[in-house]
Design a protein around this motif. Structure first.
Motif, PDB file in Angstrom:
ATOM      1  N   UNK A  84      51.933  45.740  26.466  1.00 28.97           N
ATOM      2  CA  UNK A  84      51.176  45.110  27.538  1.00 28.97           C
ATOM      3  C   UNK A  84      50.762  46.206  28.509  1.00 28.97           C
ATOM      4  N   UNK A  85      49.458  46.361  28.706  1.00 34.17           N
ATOM      5  CA  UNK A  85      48.967  47.473  29.505  1.00 34.17           C
ATOM      6  C   UNK A  85      48.096  46.963  30.645  1.00 34.17           C
ATOM      7  N   UNK A  86      48.000  47.772  31.671  1.00 36.53           N
ATOM      8  CA  UNK A  86      47.246  47.414  32.869  1.00 36.53           C
ATOM      9  C   UNK A  86      45.769  47.265  32.550  1.00 36.53           C
ATOM     10  N   UNK A  87      45.179  46.186  33.046  1.00 35.37           N
ATOM     11  CA  UNK A  87      43.745  46.006  32.969  1.00 35.37           C
ATOM     12  C   UNK A  87      43.098  46.471  34.252  1.00 35.37           C
ATOM     13  N   UNK A  88      41.935  45.903  34.561  1.00 36.53           N
ATOM     14  CA  UNK A  88      41.253  46.211  35.818  1.00 36.53           C
ATOM     15  C   UNK A  88      40.160  45.171  35.986  1.00 36.53           C
ATOM     16  N   UNK A  89      39.551  45.153  37.141  1.00 39.14           N
ATOM     17  CA  UNK A  89      38.477  44.203  37.341  1.00 39.14           C
ATOM     18  C   UNK A  89      38.653  43.384  38.591  1.00 39.14           C
ATOM     19  N   UNK A  90      38.098  42.168  38.579  1.00 37.76           N
ATOM     20  CA  UNK A  90      38.132  41.303  39.752  1.00 37.76           C
ATOM     21  C   UNK A  90      39.561  41.001  40.156  1.00 37.76           C
ATOM     22  N   UNK A  91      40.421  40.740  39.181  1.00 33.10           N
ATOM     23  CA  UNK A  91      41.827  40.489  39.468  1.00 33.10           C
ATOM     24  C   UNK A  91      42.608  41.776  39.216  1.00 33.10           C
TER      25      UNK A  91
ATOM     26  N   UNK B 143      32.357  49.997  39.733  1.00 31.35           N
ATOM     27  CA  UNK B 143      31.662  51.101  39.071  1.00 31.35           C
ATOM     28  C   UNK B 143      30.160  50.873  38.945  1.00 31.35           C
ATOM     29  N   UNK B 144      29.687  49.696  39.262  1.00 33.01           N
ATOM     30  CA  UNK B 144      28.261  49.443  39.219  1.00 33.01           C
ATOM     31  C   UNK B 144      27.827  48.694  37.984  1.00 33.01           C
ATOM     32  N   UNK B 145      26.502  48.773  37.694  1.00 33.73           N
ATOM     33  CA  UNK B 145      25.908  48.024  36.601  1.00 33.73           C
ATOM     34  C   UNK B 145      25.567  48.923  35.435  1.00 33.73           C
ATOM     35  N   UNK B 146      25.622  48.319  34.263  1.00 38.29           N
ATOM     36  CA  UNK B 146      25.179  48.977  33.042  1.00 38.29           C
ATOM     37  C   UNK B 146      24.019  48.150  32.499  1.00 38.29           C
ATOM     38  N   UNK B 147      22.802  48.693  32.609  1.00 38.75           N
ATOM     39  CA  UNK B 147      21.599  47.972  32.201  1.00 38.75           C
ATOM     40  C   UNK B 147      21.151  48.519  30.849  1.00 38.75           C
TER      41      UNK B 147
ATOM     42  N   UNK C 191      39.403  41.149  31.587  1.00 44.67           N
ATOM     43  CA  UNK C 191      40.518  41.980  32.050  1.00 44.67           C
ATOM     44  C   UNK C 191      40.255  43.476  31.933  1.00 44.67           C
ATOM     45  N   UNK C 192      39.168  43.855  31.249  1.00 44.00           N
ATOM     46  CA  UNK C 192      38.783  45.260  31.201  1.00 44.00           C
ATOM     47  C   UNK C 192      37.891  45.628  32.378  1.00 44.00           C
ATOM     48  N   UNK C 193      37.579  44.646  33.217  1.00 48.80           N
ATOM     49  CA  UNK C 193      36.719  44.890  34.362  1.00 48.80           C
ATOM     50  C   UNK C 193      35.252  44.766  34.056  1.00 48.80           C
ATOM     51  N   UNK C 194      34.879  44.187  32.916  1.00 46.04           N
ATOM     52  CA  UNK C 194      33.482  44.039  32.522  1.00 46.04           C
ATOM     53  C   UNK C 194      33.034  42.592  32.636  1.00 46.04           C
ATOM     54  N   UNK C 195      31.866  42.398  33.221  1.00 42.56           N
ATOM     55  CA  UNK C 195      31.287  41.059  33.363  1.00 42.56           C
ATOM     56  C   UNK C 195      29.878  41.074  32.806  1.00 42.56           C
ATOM     57  N   UNK C 196      29.581  40.131  31.920  1.00 42.22           N
ATOM     58  CA  UNK C 196      28.240  39.987  31.378  1.00 42.22           C
ATOM     59  C   UNK C 196      27.415  39.191  32.375  1.00 42.22           C
TER      60      UNK C 196
END
Length: 659
Positions: free
Chosen positions: A454-461, A114-118, A49-54
């Motif tokens: 309860x606060x707004x997330x971000x990401x795929x959804x 936002x792209x990738x973090x490598x 929900x933070x918009x981060x995907x491993x």
């Protein structure tokens, strides 16, 4: 040239080079594991929900596993030759020296939009003036995560491991995500094994404390007191309350649907950080489960952490809305006292556990496996040793939908937390350690007032939302005691401790006069550790066959008193309901086929009567056992006048004096 390449001699040479490369690679892989490695556990439920995907490829890593109870582990070798150095004072761990260690491979994350973090080739480096404080930085030196609440495991050969660390978002990552307020948010855990060596022996800055090993006895007491501002290796930072994940039922046995702006049916999983001090003069055993039997009980004795969530509504009604499983403790850092860390909490020493270790699945288990009054774990037949062979089962205690399973976790419905549905309400998190032979279990309880948001997330959804819990107050003592203290002026209150050979319970009573002249009676019963336990076998092979809590409760009431609006509340959404019955001289509740009031839980009983309060007795029982507690009830002949402040000692009305 082509002829040379196709010759048998060249083919043999090429084969030898390939074989040599494979041997070198195998040797390097072995050397890498020998040199040291860092494992990162990413909490998928916190990241999404933070918009981060491993991402699925972690570079040149040693291990990349599937998610277990929302945690996905990746293990990375330390670059051969890299080592942190650490300082040893008086034979104990004192601090890391300034430095860094680099790793082979690294986690790769993607942020929606936002792209990738490598982070290939990431480094762990000691930050600031903290004694351990680490941050995870990329090759350029930008810190993306911070690590805290470390437990240090020094070896006699100079090797050092750092375990049970919290993995938190660093300011740079929060800014990159466009949400600077997310800095410090917990998203996983970390462990670095064998990453430090070459211990530097230094003279102690002060006289090294003597840590005599004295176990509890008739003249020496262990007394664990909960703290919020404990000393850990990073800094003196207050403990908080961590929100790990929020999921909605997917109708397939899981909770994979996201919580949204307007959802109220999601399950929110939360737990506190936890810090404590041994304020007694005897040591406390702190051995990890399944470790070899050790003194003083010839078992793997350790404390257990449990936590509850309450809502206090604007009208004064107290409702328990969540209950955790039990977290098995395993190691103490022994801060402040200058004793070495390990498996004994010495007098005067502090310990701390971060949010990651209090949510990690292999440390959590059901409460009913523990006899709380004696702090004994029934290992035989437990979640981790079903066949009682003394070894951890292959399944390692994993349960269906483990990330939300109530046998392990406090998971509360969103609707119970929403200020819009409960105007004027206040929320409290109660947590404590169950410690064997603890002289005062009540100061082992910590209580935080929290503010759910309860606060707004971000990401795929784009509809994903996350929860956070800000702490506004901390004190020791139970929620029930706090409820009594917060009673409005002009009413009557009574608290009464039930102290038995099988454990303790606390009864709180509040009576208020209504505008129509009738009286509203509320009884809040908190079962700290009162159980009728039936066991078999002996420690360390103890089995808990039954752990029966309180089954019935009644108060005396005048035969002529009108009793109306009887009420009962167990833990919210538990489905537990006790039926009330009015007899000639009492108002009674009993469980019937419903669940009992188990240890560590609180039930509410209430009614309205035309008669005012008088000194009386409540009865509570289980099986054939009955216990008594002083209380207030609707009786004739004498009605005490309401008071707005306590009278001077010795001037209390007869029957209302503290016992």
């Amino acid at each position: 040239m082509a002829e040379i390449r196709s010759s048998p001699r060249f083919a043999l040479a090429r084969s030898m080079r390939v074989l040599l490369a494979l041997l070198l690679f195998a040797g390097l892989a072995h050397a890498r594991d020998e040199e040291g490695a860092t494992t990162l556990w990413f909490n998928q439920g916190a990241l999404a929900p933070l918009g981060l995907e491993l991402l699925g490829h972690c570079g040149d890593c040693l291990h990349d596993g599937n998610a277990v109870a929302d945690y996905r582990a990746q293990r990375f070798a330390v670059v051969p030759g890299d080592r942190l150095r650490w300082r040893r004072e008086g034979g104990r761990f004192a601090a890391l020296e300034t430095g860094r260690i680099r790793h082979l491979g690294g986690p790769r994350l993607r942020a929606a939009g936002r792209g990738r973090l490598d982070l290939d080739g990431f480094q762990l480096r000691q930050r600031g003036t903290a004694r351990i404080g680490l941050e995870l930085a990329d090759r350029r030196g930008v810190a993306w995560f911070t690590l805290d609440h470390a437990h240090a495991y020094p070896g006699d050969d100079g090797a050092l491991s750092l375990r049970h660390m919290d993995l938190r978002i660093a300011p740079a990552l929060a800014r990159w995500l466009g949400r600077p307020e997310w800095s410090g948010r917990l998203v996983g855990g970390a462990q670095s094994d064998g990453v430090a060596g070459a211990a530097i022996d230094a003279a102690a800055a002060k006289d090294t404390a003597v840590c005599p090993l004295r176990w509890p006895d008739a003249t020496a007491r262990a007394d664990v007191t909960m703290l919020r501002l404990a000393v850990n290796w990073e800094e003196r930072q207050p403990d908080g309350v961590n929100a790990y994940r929020c999921g909605r039922s997917d109708s397939a046995g899981g909770h994979t649907r996201v919580c949204s702006a307007d959802s109220d049916d999601g399950l929110v999983v939360l737990a506190p950080d936890a810090s404590l001090r041994n304020t007694g003069d005897a040591a406390v055993a702190w051995y990890a489960k399944f470790s070899a039997p050790a003194p003083p009980y010839a078992n793997d004795q350790h404390p257990y952490l449990v936590w509850n969530l309450y809502r206090l509504d604007a009208d004064g009604r107290l409702q328990q809305i969540g209950a955790s499983g039990a977290k098995h403790a395993f190691h103490t850092i022994n801060a402040v006292c200058d004793c070495g860390g390990g498996n004994i909490l010495y007098p005067g020493c502090e310990d701390t556990y971060g949010g990651f270790s209090n949510d990690f699945p292999s440390a959590l288990a059901p409460r009913n496996e523990i006899i709380p009054y004696t702090a004994q774990w029934g290992r035989c037949g437990s979640l981790y040793d079903a066949d009682c062979d003394g070894r951890r089962d292959a399944g390692d205690g994993l349960l269906p939908d483990d990330a939300y399973n109530p046998a392990k976790r406090l998971a509360v419905r969103e609707r119970e937390l929403m200020p819009s549905l409960h105007p004027g309400a206040r929320w409290f998190l109660e947590y404590w350690y169950v410690v064997r032979e603890d002289a005062d279990p009540w100061n082992s309880i910590g209580l935080m007032q929290i503010e759910p948001q309860k606060v707004r997330g971000q990401g795929v959804d784009p509809n994903a939302h996350v929860w956070r819990f800000d702490v506004s107050d901390f004190r020791t003592g139970s929620m029930l005691e706090r409820w009594i203290d917060l009673a409005p002026a002009g009413g009557w209150q009574r608290r009464s401790l039930v102290d038995t050979a099988q454990g303790r319970a606390l009864l709180g009573t509040r009576v208020t006069r209504q505008p129509d002249g009738r009286y509203h009676y509320e009884y809040q019963l908190f079962n700290l550790d009162l159980t009728l336990a039936r066991t078999s076998g002996q420690e360390p092979n103890l089995r808990v066959e039954e752990n029966l809590g309180i089954e019935r409760f009644f108060v005396f009431a005048d035969a002529q008193a009108r009793i109306e609006q009887t009420d009962f509340a167990a833990v919210a959404n538990s489905g537990v309901q006790w039926d009330a019955a009015r007899t000639i001289d009492r108002v009674a509740w009993q469980r019937g086929s419903a669940a009992a009031l188990d240890w560590g839980h609180s039930f509410r009983f209430a009614f309205v009567s035309d008669l005012g309060p008088r000194d009386s007795t409540a009865h509570l029982g289980a099986g054939t056992q009955t216990w008594h507690a002083a209380t207030l009830a609707p009786l004739r002949d004498w009605t005490p006048r309401p008071r707005t402040r306590p009278p001077a000692p010795g001037n209390e009305p007869e029957g209302l004096r503290k016992e």
